[in-house]
Design an enzyme around this catalytic site. Structure first.
Site, short mmCIF file in Angstrom:
data_model
loop_
_atom_site.label_atom_id
_atom_site.label_comp_id
_atom_site.label_asym_id
_atom_site.label_seq_id
_atom_site.Cartn_x
_atom_site.Cartn_y
_atom_site.Cartn_z
N ASP A 55 -13.95 -6.72 -9.24
CA ASP A 55 -13.78 -7.64 -7.90
C ASP A 55 -14.35 -7.03 -6.67
OD1 ASP A 55 -13.03 -10.38 -7.07
OD2 ASP A 55 -11.74 -9.10 -5.74
N TYR A 60 -15.21 -5.54 1.94
CA TYR A 60 -14.41 -4.46 1.69
C TYR A 60 -15.32 -2.98 1.89
CZ TYR A 60 -11.90 -7.66 -1.24
OH TYR A 60 -11.49 -8.90 -1.66
N LYS A 89 -18.58 -11.38 -2.76
CA LYS A 89 -18.08 -12.73 -1.68
C LYS A 89 -18.62 -12.76 -0.57
CE LYS A 89 -13.18 -12.04 -3.86
NZ LYS A 89 -13.25 -10.33 -3.64
N HIS A 122 -15.25 -16.41 0.37
CA HIS A 122 -14.14 -15.64 0.27
C HIS A 122 -13.10 -16.37 0.97
CE1 HIS A 122 -13.00 -10.93 0.72
NE2 HIS A 122 -11.98 -11.77 0.43
N1 LIG Z 1 -9.89 -13.21 -2.42
C1 LIG Z 1 -9.29 -12.58 -1.52
O1 LIG Z 1 -9.02 -13.23 -0.22
C2 LIG Z 1 -8.33 -11.36 -1.92
C3 LIG Z 1 -7.20 -11.25 -1.14
C4 LIG Z 1 -6.83 -9.74 -1.49
C5 LIG Z 1 -6.79 -9.13 -2.56
N2 LIG Z 1 -8.15 -9.51 -3.44
C6 LIG Z 1 -8.52 -8.77 -4.62
O2 LIG Z 1 -7.38 -8.39 -5.27
C7 LIG Z 1 -7.23 -6.89 -5.36
C8 LIG Z 1 -6.08 -6.68 -6.01
O3 LIG Z 1 -5.12 -6.94 -4.64
P1 LIG Z 1 -4.28 -5.75 -4.09
O4 LIG Z 1 -5.07 -4.44 -4.14
O5 LIG Z 1 -4.13 -6.22 -2.66
O6 LIG Z 1 -3.15 -5.76 -4.75
P2 LIG Z 1 -2.06 -5.20 -5.98
O7 LIG Z 1 -3.12 -4.94 -6.99
O8 LIG Z 1 -1.25 -6.25 -6.33
O9 LIG Z 1 -1.51 -3.91 -5.80
C9 LIG Z 1 -2.19 -2.74 -5.55
C10 LIG Z 1 -1.21 -1.53 -5.57
O10 LIG Z 1 -0.33 -1.70 -6.65
C11 LIG Z 1 0.00 -0.37 -6.90
N3 LIG Z 1 -0.28 -0.29 -8.72
C12 LIG Z 1 -1.17 -0.66 -9.23
N4 LIG Z 1 -1.15 -0.39 -10.64
C13 LIG Z 1 0.17 0.15 -10.76
C14 LIG Z 1 0.85 0.81 -11.79
N5 LIG Z 1 0.44 0.69 -13.08
N6 LIG Z 1 2.07 1.20 -11.76
C15 LIG Z 1 2.79 1.34 -10.47
N7 LIG Z 1 1.89 0.91 -9.23
C16 LIG Z 1 0.57 0.24 -9.61
C17 LIG Z 1 -0.77 0.53 -6.47
O11 LIG Z 1 -0.05 1.18 -5.20
P3 LIG Z 1 0.18 2.67 -5.24
O12 LIG Z 1 -1.06 3.31 -4.79
O13 LIG Z 1 1.50 2.86 -4.11
O14 LIG Z 1 0.57 3.25 -6.57
C18 LIG Z 1 -1.86 -0.22 -5.58
O15 LIG Z 1 -2.41 0.28 -4.57
C19 LIG Z 1 -7.99 -6.52 -4.33
O16 LIG Z 1 -8.32 -5.04 -4.54
C20 LIG Z 1 -9.04 -7.61 -4.11
O17 LIG Z 1 -10.29 -7.19 -5.11
C21 LIG Z 1 -8.87 -10.53 -3.05
#
Ligand SMILES: NC(=O)c1ccc[n+]([C@@H]2O[C@H](COP(=O)([O-])OP(=O)(O)OC[C@H]3O[C@@H](n4cnc5c(N)ncnc54)[C@H](OP(=O)(O)O)[C@@H]3O)[C@@H](O)[C@H]2O)c1
Length: 337
Positions: A55, A60, A89, A122
């Site tokens: 994604d 980004y 996006k 987006h």
């Molecule tokens: N469309 C939109 O508007 C929008 C908005 C937000 C996000 N996104 C997309 O969604 C993706 C994911 O969202 P996000 O990065 O905000 O949140 P997320 O995936 O819910 O959380 C990421 C964090 O979770 C922890 N983690 C991941 N795998 C783990 C595991 N197996 N065990 C323990 N902790 C784990 C890590 O923290 P630690 O580093 O502390 O381990 C990581 O930094 C983004 O990268 C982006 O591509 C899209």
């Protein structure tokens, strides 16, 4: 244990276009916390480990480095282009006439691809904020949602499909009232809608609405985004991984609560796109979709822990005169003007 998860074992989800895509992908937003190099290194590692869905987004700020990783992996024969499912996006400052085409062309140059698999709008507003700005910052040019303006952007998205620059198109950060207004006007319906989805924010009405309209939900912040930017944190936020019932289920399966969030997401039917730069985390995130499913009882318990807690409130996209972040999300069932 090997770090390779055979992509053939990862379940697939079928889009209304007939395309089958993996039930889980990797997010690439560094949250103002991880450098573009750290993120692109993680993408390189993730391809070797068996991830096939990524994604991406222009905002980004790392597509130029991720593109080098894709290019190398394809040239070295690690993966074929047709095995990868790559999303990107269009950012909020590129909604104007002619800008959407310019935006995807830049993304394709950066990603070193001739097409992406899915191209998303987006956010449904042309409201720009500077990357890394703080939560109080407002752009005086920001405007509330307008069906006409959005459809002007969507028509440009549809033309990208005609031109073969993207296989399908999607929307992100939508609400039911906005979808009710725009879906009847679409020549090409969105194949996916990206939205915040985790056990503490399940959005059951929007989820069911999408599924009912043949649109696949893709869930961002699937682990509750513990590393999200400071501007997106408030004292009332509930951490999905700290919900006691979820922790109990994690103990029973001998896994981190993050893994339960992902198993729940896949079994419910959305595509989670977890982010991590750590190999042990991103490998276990992928592997968990291939083994040890949650029971029906566990799924029912997780359904009951929803706290309706939105983490990405989007307040930096508010326009002058807006009351608060709730205005972005049409909470009273009508489009907020
Ligand atoms: N469309 C939109 O508007 C929008 C908005 C937000 C996000 N996104 C997309 O969604 C993706 C994911 O969202 P996000 O990065 O905000 O949140 P997320 O995936 O819910 O959380 C990421 C964090 O979770 C922890 N983690 C991941 N795998 C783990 C595991 N197996 N065990 C323990 N902790 C784990 C890590 O923290 P630690 O580093 O502390 O381990 C990581 O930094 C983004 O990268 C982006 O591509 C899209």
């Amino acid at each position: 244990m090997s770090n390779f998860v055979d992509p053939k074992l990862v379940p697939k989800v079928k889009l209304y276009t007939g395309e089958e895509i993996p039930c889980i992908g990797m997010g690439t937003f560094g949250s103002d916390r991880f450098t573009p190099e750290q993120v692109s290194d993680a993408v390189a590692g993730a391809i070797r480990c068996g991830y096939r869905l990524f994604d991406c987004a222009a905002v980004y700020g790392n597509e130029h480095l991720i593109g080098e990783v894709f290019d190398e992996a394809i040239k070295e024969g690690v993966v074929g282009r047709e095995e990868l499912y790559i999303t990107s996006k269009v950012w909020n400052d590129k909604h104007g006439e002619g800008d959407v085409l310019k935006s995807i062309k830049k993304t394709l140059v950066d990603l070193k691809l001739s097409y992406v698999d899915v191209y998303f709008v987006h956010w449904p507003f042309p409201n720009y904020h500077a990357p890394g700005c703080d939560g109080d910052s407002r752009n005086p040019d920001s405007k509330p949602f307008s069906v006409d303006r959005f459809m002007g952007t969507w028509k440009q998205m549809e033309e990208l499909v005609d031109m073969g620059l993207t296989k399908t198109i999607g929307m992100s950060n939508m609400t039911i009232p906005k979808l009710e207004a725009v879906l009847p006007l679409c020549r090409i319906k969105p194949s996916l809608i990206e939205m915040e989805l985790h056990p503490a924010f399940q959005q059951p009405e929007l989820f069911d609405y999408c599924v009912g309209h043949g649109i696949q939900p893709i869930g961002f912040c699937p682990i509750g985004s513990p590393t999200r930017p400071e501007r997106d944190k408030t004292p009332d936020d509930v951490a999905a991984t700290e919900i006691p019932e979820l922790i109990e289920i994690a103990k029973a399966h001998k896994v981190h609560p993050a893994i339960i969030c992902l198993k729940w997401a896949v079994q419910r039917g959305q595509i989670p796109i977890p982010f991590s730069v750590y190999e042990n985390e991103y490998v276990s995130n992928l592997r968990c979709t291939t083994e040890d499913p949650l029971t029906d009882k566990e799924m029912a318990i997780l359904k009951s822990v929803d706290r309706n807690c939105r983490l990405i409130k989007g307040q930096v996209f508010l326009w002058e005169g807006a009351k608060g972040w709730e205005d972005l999300w049409d909470l009273d069932g009508t489009i907020t003007k």
